[in-house]
Design a protein around this motif. Structure first.
Motif, PDB file in Angstrom:
ATOM      1  N   LEU A  25       0.858  -1.197   0.000  1.00  0.00           N
ATOM      2  CA  LEU A  25       0.000   0.000   0.000  1.00  0.00           C
ATOM      3  C   LEU A  25       0.884   1.233   0.000  1.00  0.00           C
ATOM      4  O   LEU A  25       1.823   1.330   0.796  1.00  0.00           O
ATOM      5  N   THR A  26       0.619   2.145  -0.920  1.00  0.00           N
ATOM      6  CA  THR A  26       1.280   3.453  -0.843  1.00  0.00           C
ATOM      7  C   THR A  26       0.253   4.523  -1.126  1.00  0.00           C
ATOM      8  O   THR A  26      -0.821   4.239  -1.662  1.00  0.00           O
ATOM      9  N   GLY A  27       0.600   5.730  -0.795  1.00  0.00           N
ATOM     10  CA  GLY A  27      -0.323   6.825  -1.043  1.00  0.00           C
ATOM     11  C   GLY A  27       0.388   8.074  -1.515  1.00  0.00           C
ATOM     12  O   GLY A  27       1.595   8.228  -1.316  1.00  0.00           O
ATOM     13  N   ASP A  28      -0.373   8.932  -2.158  1.00  0.00           N
ATOM     14  CA  ASP A  28       0.138  10.242  -2.565  1.00  0.00           C
ATOM     15  C   ASP A  28      -0.907  11.283  -2.228  1.00  0.00           C
ATOM     16  O   ASP A  28      -2.101  11.068  -2.434  1.00  0.00           O
ATOM     17  N   ARG A  29      -0.442  12.425  -1.725  1.00  0.00           N
ATOM     18  CA  ARG A  29      -1.378  13.536  -1.506  1.00  0.00           C
ATOM     19  C   ARG A  29      -1.641  14.223  -2.840  1.00  0.00           C
ATOM     20  O   ARG A  29      -0.689  14.584  -3.530  1.00  0.00           O
ATOM     21  N   ALA A  60      -4.523  10.208  -1.413  1.00  0.00           N
ATOM     22  CA  ALA A  60      -4.823  10.599  -0.032  1.00  0.00           C
ATOM     23  C   ALA A  60      -5.344  12.034   0.027  1.00  0.00           C
ATOM     24  O   ALA A  60      -4.665  12.958   0.488  1.00  0.00           O
ATOM     25  N   GLN A  63      -5.857  13.386   3.656  1.00  0.00           N
ATOM     26  CA  GLN A  63      -4.582  13.796   4.250  1.00  0.00           C
ATOM     27  C   GLN A  63      -4.136  15.152   3.676  1.00  0.00           C
ATOM     28  O   GLN A  63      -3.607  15.989   4.397  1.00  0.00           O
ATOM     29  N   TYR A 149      -2.622  13.232  11.578  1.00  0.00           N
ATOM     30  CA  TYR A 149      -2.615  12.518  10.306  1.00  0.00           C
ATOM     31  C   TYR A 149      -1.810  11.210  10.325  1.00  0.00           C
ATOM     32  O   TYR A 149      -2.134  10.279   9.583  1.00  0.00           O
ATOM     33  N   GLN A 153      -3.029   7.834   8.641  1.00  0.00           N
ATOM     34  CA  GLN A 153      -2.174   7.045   7.744  1.00  0.00           C
ATOM     35  C   GLN A 153      -2.065   5.596   8.232  1.00  0.00           C
ATOM     36  O   GLN A 153      -1.983   4.669   7.430  1.00  0.00           O
ATOM     37  N   ASP A 156      -4.993   4.001   6.852  1.00  0.00           N
ATOM     38  CA  ASP A 156      -4.779   3.680   5.422  1.00  0.00           C
ATOM     39  C   ASP A 156      -4.037   2.347   5.284  1.00  0.00           C
ATOM     40  O   ASP A 156      -4.420   1.481   4.500  1.00  0.00           O
ATOM     41  N   ILE A 157      -2.956   2.238   6.050  1.00  0.00           N
ATOM     42  CA  ILE A 157      -2.070   1.074   5.889  1.00  0.00           C
ATOM     43  C   ILE A 157      -2.762  -0.193   6.392  1.00  0.00           C
ATOM     44  O   ILE A 157      -2.818  -1.208   5.699  1.00  0.00           O
ATOM     45  N   VAL A 165       5.190  -1.149   2.750  1.00  0.00           N
ATOM     46  CA  VAL A 165       4.841   0.216   2.363  1.00  0.00           C
ATOM     47  C   VAL A 165       6.065   0.862   1.719  1.00  0.00           C
ATOM     48  O   VAL A 165       7.011   1.236   2.416  1.00  0.00           O
ATOM     49  N   VAL A 167       8.110   3.673   0.642  1.00  0.00           N
ATOM     50  CA  VAL A 167       8.080   5.114   0.954  1.00  0.00           C
ATOM     51  C   VAL A 167       9.491   5.683   0.991  1.00  0.00           C
ATOM     52  O   VAL A 167      10.466   4.942   1.014  1.00  0.00           O
ATOM     53  N   GLN A 171       9.229   8.963   5.726  1.00  0.00           N
ATOM     54  CA  GLN A 171       7.980   8.348   6.189  1.00  0.00           C
ATOM     55  C   GLN A 171       8.213   7.217   7.197  1.00  0.00           C
ATOM     56  O   GLN A 171       7.253   6.626   7.690  1.00  0.00           O
TER      57      GLN A 171
HETATM   58  N1  TRP Z   1       2.131  10.685   3.791  1.00  0.00           N
HETATM   59  C1  TRP Z   1       2.393  10.281   2.437  1.00  0.00           C
HETATM   60  C2  TRP Z   1       3.126  11.431   1.744  1.00  0.00           C
HETATM   61  O1  TRP Z   1       3.033  12.561   2.168  1.00  0.00           O
HETATM   62  C3  TRP Z   1       1.132   9.967   1.662  1.00  0.00           C
HETATM   63  C4  TRP Z   1       0.336   8.826   2.221  1.00  0.00           C
HETATM   64  C5  TRP Z   1      -0.950   8.855   2.676  1.00  0.00           C
HETATM   65  C6  TRP Z   1       0.786   7.474   2.392  1.00  0.00           C
HETATM   66  N2  TRP Z   1      -1.343   7.636   3.088  1.00  0.00           N
HETATM   67  C7  TRP Z   1      -0.319   6.760   2.931  1.00  0.00           C
HETATM   68  C8  TRP Z   1       1.980   6.813   2.140  1.00  0.00           C
HETATM   69  C9  TRP Z   1      -0.225   5.411   3.235  1.00  0.00           C
HETATM   70  C10 TRP Z   1       2.072   5.466   2.433  1.00  0.00           C
HETATM   71  C11 TRP Z   1       0.980   4.768   2.982  1.00  0.00           C
HETATM   72  O2  TRP Z   1       3.760  11.191   0.743  1.00  0.00           O
END
Ligand code: TRP
Length: 349
Positions: A25-29, A60, A63, A149, A153, A156-157, A165, A167, A171
């Motif tokens: 799992l990864t995320g991007d704002r 995200a 976030q 936050y 997060q 999310d994970i 993850v 990152v 992170q």
């Molecule tokens: N905090 C991460 C960033 O600023 C974005 C993010 C949101 C994220 N949820 C996540 C990264 C879950 C990994 C897993 O880039």
């Protein structure tokens, strides 16, 4: 803290890749379009993992609102833009789930439950939060959502039962805080309802902006993923090299030289790059020639991404369908995690 970072990086060395049983799992704002720093740092490894493990990319947006509530419309507008960036670099929605954080209400409910397991002092000690609070000049006016936050997060994970993850090293404190929450939930449940996760650090060092500072959309120093040839030309021309390297014949510095950082990240021929470094150090290689090579390398990388993005951008309905299907799949997983976590809090009646 530092001991834990070491433990994480040693684990990463042992298993620098994920295996088929891992859940990624990864995320991007969605605060802007993605840039080449994202490509070198994370998109490339997501592409490599695709098809080998279950993988979700989370846009995200909630976030992003924690420090940008005044720019909500902009955040909303960037959600499909980030999805387009994913698709343009080759993320395949049949193999990778793309989902939008605000559409997964189970994640919000998980956050509310996890908030009971975390102290304000612990959040204030989180090094990433601390650095960001300074960067944004919040001082005493930190939005509570921003301070919390890391908990969101963690939702999310864990909401995807993620084990890996990918990152940047900034992170790592988030991963650590997530695992603290995981252990508390499991203790409450007297069962292992959530797996712990580990970071997968990129092997490429963080790519600087063209001016040598941290790459950021707001500084205008990042090269967009689908930059036009003109933009590439202009941004490469503006790249910080070695101010002491005036004439081509002068010896030049490679360390801290942004052009070499980009060549290291993207030039398909590392042997040739090493030869260029030798020549640059010894004197006899001018910035103009060096930048011309980088321009070629970047145009070759970006041209297919730009073309595919333009094609997809004409089919908004397709992008929306991808997000709808991704949200549906993600919701099913997050809802099942929520059932388990509600159980841990004796809320399963
Ligand atoms: N905090 C991460 C960033 O600023 C974005 C993010 C949101 C994220 N949820 C996540 C990264 C879950 C990994 C897993 O880039």
């Amino acid at each position: 803290m530092s001991a834990n970072i070491l433990a994480h990086s040693r684990a990463d060395e042992r298993r620098s890749q994920a295996d088929e049983t891992d859940v990624i799992l990864t995320g991007d704002r969605p605060t802007g379009s993605l840039h080449l720093g994202h490509y070198a740092g994370s998109l490339r490894s997501r592409l490599a993992l695709q098809g080998r493990c279950a993988q979700t990319l989370l846009i995200a947006d909630l976030q992003a609102l924690t420090d940008s509530s005044g720019r909500a419309a902009q955040v909303a507008r960037h959600v499909p833009e980030v999805a387009l960036d994913y698709l343009a670099v080759g993320i395949d929605p049949a193999r990778t789930t793309i989902a939008v954080q605000s559409r997964l209400s189970a994640l919000a409910e998980l956050t509310v439950l996890y908030l009971n397991l975390v102290t304000v002092a612990r959040l204030e000690r989180n090094p990433t939060v601390k650095a960001e609070v300074e960067l944004r000049g919040f001082e005493r006016d930190i939005p509570a959502g921003f301070l919390c936050y890391p908990v969101s997060q963690a939702a999310d994970i864990t909401g995807f039962r993620a084990t890996v993850v990918p990152v940047g090293d900034d992170q790592l404190p988030m991963i650590e805080q997530t695992n603290e929450i995981v252990r508390q939930v499991n203790r409450l449940a007297k069962a292992s309802v959530l797996p712990e996760c580990r970071a997968l650090l990129s092997s490429t060092p963080r790519l600087p902006g063209v001016d040598g500072r941290k790459a950021s959309k707001s500084l205008g120093n990042a090269i967009p993923l689908s930059a036009t040839p003109d933009e590439i030309h202009r941004l490469v021309r503006a790249m910080y090299t070695d101010p002491g390297h005036v004439r081509a014949s002068d010896p030049g510095r490679v360390e801290g030289n942004v052009v070499f950082a980009y060549l290291d990240a993207f030039d398909p021929d590392p042997t040739a790059v090493n030869e260029l470094k030798e020549r640059y150090r010894g004197g006899g290689l001018g910035d103009v020639a060096l930048k011309r090579r980088l321009e070629g390398v970047l145009e070759a990388l970006v041209a297919p991404i730009r073309a595919r993005r333009a094609e997809l951008a004409r089919d908004r309905a397709y992008v929306m369908d991808v997000l709808r299907a991704g949200n549906e799949r993600a919701n099913a997983t997050a809802e099942s995690v929520l059932r388990d976590v509600r159980g841990a809090f004796a809320l399963d009646a």
